[in-house]
Design an enzyme around this catalytic site. Structure first.
Site, mmCIF file in Angstrom:
data_model
loop_
_atom_site.group_PDB
_atom_site.id
_atom_site.type_symbol
_atom_site.label_atom_id
_atom_site.label_comp_id
_atom_site.label_asym_id
_atom_site.label_seq_id
_atom_site.Cartn_x
_atom_site.Cartn_y
_atom_site.Cartn_z
ATOM 1 N NE ARG A 184 -1.427 2.433 2.880
ATOM 2 C CZ ARG A 184 -0.974 3.570 3.397
ATOM 3 N NH1 ARG A 184 -0.879 4.665 2.664
ATOM 4 N NH2 ARG A 184 -0.568 3.617 4.666
ATOM 5 C CD GLU A 185 3.352 5.368 2.867
ATOM 6 O OE1 GLU A 185 3.805 6.255 2.106
ATOM 7 O OE2 GLU A 185 2.441 5.577 3.680
ATOM 8 C CG HIS A 239 -5.291 2.298 3.724
ATOM 9 N ND1 HIS A 239 -5.089 3.567 3.221
ATOM 10 C CD2 HIS A 239 -4.809 2.331 4.989
ATOM 11 C CE1 HIS A 239 -4.501 4.310 4.137
ATOM 12 N NE2 HIS A 239 -4.318 3.592 5.209
ATOM 13 C CB THR A 280 1.396 12.730 7.887
ATOM 14 O OG1 THR A 280 0.409 11.926 8.542
ATOM 15 C CG2 THR A 280 1.096 12.801 6.405
ATOM 16 C CG HIS A 294 2.231 5.401 8.942
ATOM 17 N ND1 HIS A 294 2.040 4.259 8.182
ATOM 18 C CD2 HIS A 294 2.531 6.389 8.057
ATOM 19 C CE1 HIS A 294 2.209 4.548 6.909
ATOM 20 N NE2 HIS A 294 2.503 5.831 6.807
ATOM 21 C CG HIS A 308 5.776 9.405 6.132
ATOM 22 N ND1 HIS A 308 5.869 9.149 4.794
ATOM 23 C CD2 HIS A 308 4.535 9.002 6.521
ATOM 24 C CE1 HIS A 308 4.731 8.627 4.365
ATOM 25 N NE2 HIS A 308 3.899 8.534 5.407
ATOM 26 C CG HIS A 368 37.219 0.565 10.360
ATOM 27 N ND1 HIS A 368 35.868 0.761 10.488
ATOM 28 C CD2 HIS A 368 37.801 1.722 10.750
ATOM 29 C CE1 HIS A 368 35.642 1.998 10.940
ATOM 30 N NE2 HIS A 368 36.803 2.588 11.088
#
Length: 481
Positions: free
Chosen positions: A19-20, A84, A178, A206, A208, A300
């Site tokens: 969906r998203e 949704h 959002t 949710h 972002h 490293h």
């Protein structure tokens, strides 16, 4: 630092790749691709799969319907399937007729959304939220209410919206950051207040990723009381996307000792979604990027050779990967010796110092292949350490890419393979044409194998250039004879 949280966290993942994730600009999954992704998500162990918004388009409707069918048939065994919906009765009716496990209804609750998007007062918004949730509950389906733009809403009104949703029958409320402007401290405090002031529902986060804090904000929300984190594979989504599944899952295990998915499956999921979405995963992406477990600087590599924990926050074996290191101007003595020994080459201390010196002199090289290192070692030691190369070989390699993947992104990956001298995107049966130069058949095979193993390449065909044909006017040309 990074130890387990004092109390045992109760948390799961809702994956919204279908969906998203499909709201990422340029991304459109086929129905069959969505079914495959959904099956793998369930096998990995996500708690919920947000299958899509069925009223958006006919193919989305079909995908949601078939995913729900997989759940009904027992193919999808664990994940709750979520459909949704806007806060519109028609959308709810379309979603409800498919009989999902849950309908997720979203509505903006910030003043900016109320004024410019919904064009309603706060009182009207509360009335709409309560009415549509009650309407959905009449179908006997569970309901999640998503408070869109919640992190910019007045807290008092947000609390009223949550309470209204609960009283109307929603058992979950998703708090949406959002536009990705929250901070971890603010998010944790917000969820602490909500779970204290309105404890009668379960809370989702949710988050972002507009400011790169989606993972941190998601973890902070869980510390504040959230029990579901919304994620997508590879962090797909609107604009900068949302929290990536693979990063959240590893962070939950690393910091809190919580296993939310089978981590050994996340790389496969990432590669599959990368191929179907056409959005390449950056080499530096955490967990699934090509460089995630590749070390470069000499200090490293020396540390990792002594004890991997010196420069690795968690074992690559968690996600089914292995560590490696590059050979270039940053390489140290221990790393060089280890690589030579891996190639079966033993040198004296004096020879090792000289080989290292010559490696560092090749400052323009991004990295040195094993073949390059053996060549340097031969020059220093005077011993034959590899087969003697015949004449230089030139070849043309045509490449056909996987469907639904950006040819340009594949071409970029191919262009940095040592031995590839020219790359051209072409039309016809194939997508890319490469000109390759090698010093031996062995080296040519290595280059072709590197091309074939590049993500996005479906098949290749190799043609040797036997002879160059001079062109009139002095322009060079070539073709196969």
């Amino acid at each position: 630092m990074g130890g387990p949280w004092p109390r045992r966290l109760r948390v799961g993942l809702l994956d919204s790749t279908l969906r998203e994730g499909e709201q990422t600009p340029g991304v459109s999954f086929t129905v069959e691709q969505k079914l495959e992704i959904a099956r793998l998500l369930d096998e990995a162990g996500v708690s919920m799969i947000e299958a899509g918004h069925p009223n958006v388009a006919p193919d989305v409707y079909e995908a949601v319907k078939r995913i729900i069918g997989l759940k009904r048939e027992g193919v999808i065994r664990r994940a709750e399937i979520v459909a949704h919906s806007r806060a519109v009765k028609k959308d709810i009716e379309v979603a409800a007729e498919l009989e999902p496990d849950r309908i997720a209804i979203f509505y903006g609750v910030s003043d900016i959304h109320l004024r410019y998007k919904h064009r309603v007062s706060r009182e009207e918004a509360l009335s709409i939220i309560g009415e549509v949730i009650e309407y959905a509950r009449q179908y006997g389906v569970k309901v999640r209410f998503t408070a869109e733009d919640a992190t910019r809403a007045d807290y008092g009104f947000l609390l009223e919206a949550v309470r209204t949703a609960r009283e109307a029958g929603a058992d979950r409320v998703s708090i949406a950051d959002t536009v990705g402007i929250a901070t971890p401290y603010a998010i944790r405090r917000l969820f602490e207040r909500l779970t204290s002031d309105e404890p009668g529902v379960e809370y989702d986060i949710h988050a972002h990723n507009d400011l790169g804090m989606a993972v941190a904000n998601s973890l902070a929300a869980v510390e504040g009381g959230a029990t579901i984190i919304h994620v997508t594979v590879n962090g797909l989504g609107e604009r900068a996307g949302i929290a990536p599944l693979e990063q959240v899952a590893v962070a939950l295990k690393r910091h809190y000792g919580v296993d939310v998915v089978d981590l050994r499956r996340v790389v496969r999921l990432s590669r599959l979604v990368e191929r179907y979405s056409g959005i390449p995963v950056p080499p530096t992406a955490p967990v699934v990027g090509e460089n995630a477990f590749v070390h470069k600087a000499g200090v490293h590599v020396a540390g990792v050779l002594a004890n991997p924990e010196t420069y690795e926050p968690y074992p690559p074996e968690w996600v089914g990967r292995s560590r490696d290191y590059t050979i270039d101007k940053y390489t140290g003595r221990r790393a060089l010796q280890a690589r030579l020994e891996r190639l079966g080459v033993r040198v004296s201390d004096e020879e090792l110092v000289e080989i290292l010196k010559r490696v560092k002199q090749r400052a323009s090289a991004r990295w040195l292949r094993d073949e390059d290192l053996l060549e340097i070692a031969e020059e220093v030691t005077g011993r034959a350490l590899r087969p003697r190369p015949p004449e230089e070989i030139e070849a043309l390699v045509t490449v056909k890419c996987e469907a639904n993947i950006y040819t340009t992104s594949v071409a970029r990956r191919l262009s940095i393979i040592p031995g590839v001298e020219e790359v051209a995107e072409v039309t016809g049966e194939n997508d890319i044409l490469l000109r390759v130069r090698a010093k031996s058949p062995v080296e040519l095979n290595q280059v072709v194998e590197a091309i074939r193993s590049t993500r996005g390449v479906r098949e290749t065909y190799t043609m040797l250039v036997l002879r160059r044909i001079p062109m009139s006017g002095g322009n060079g040309g070539q073709r196969q004879q």
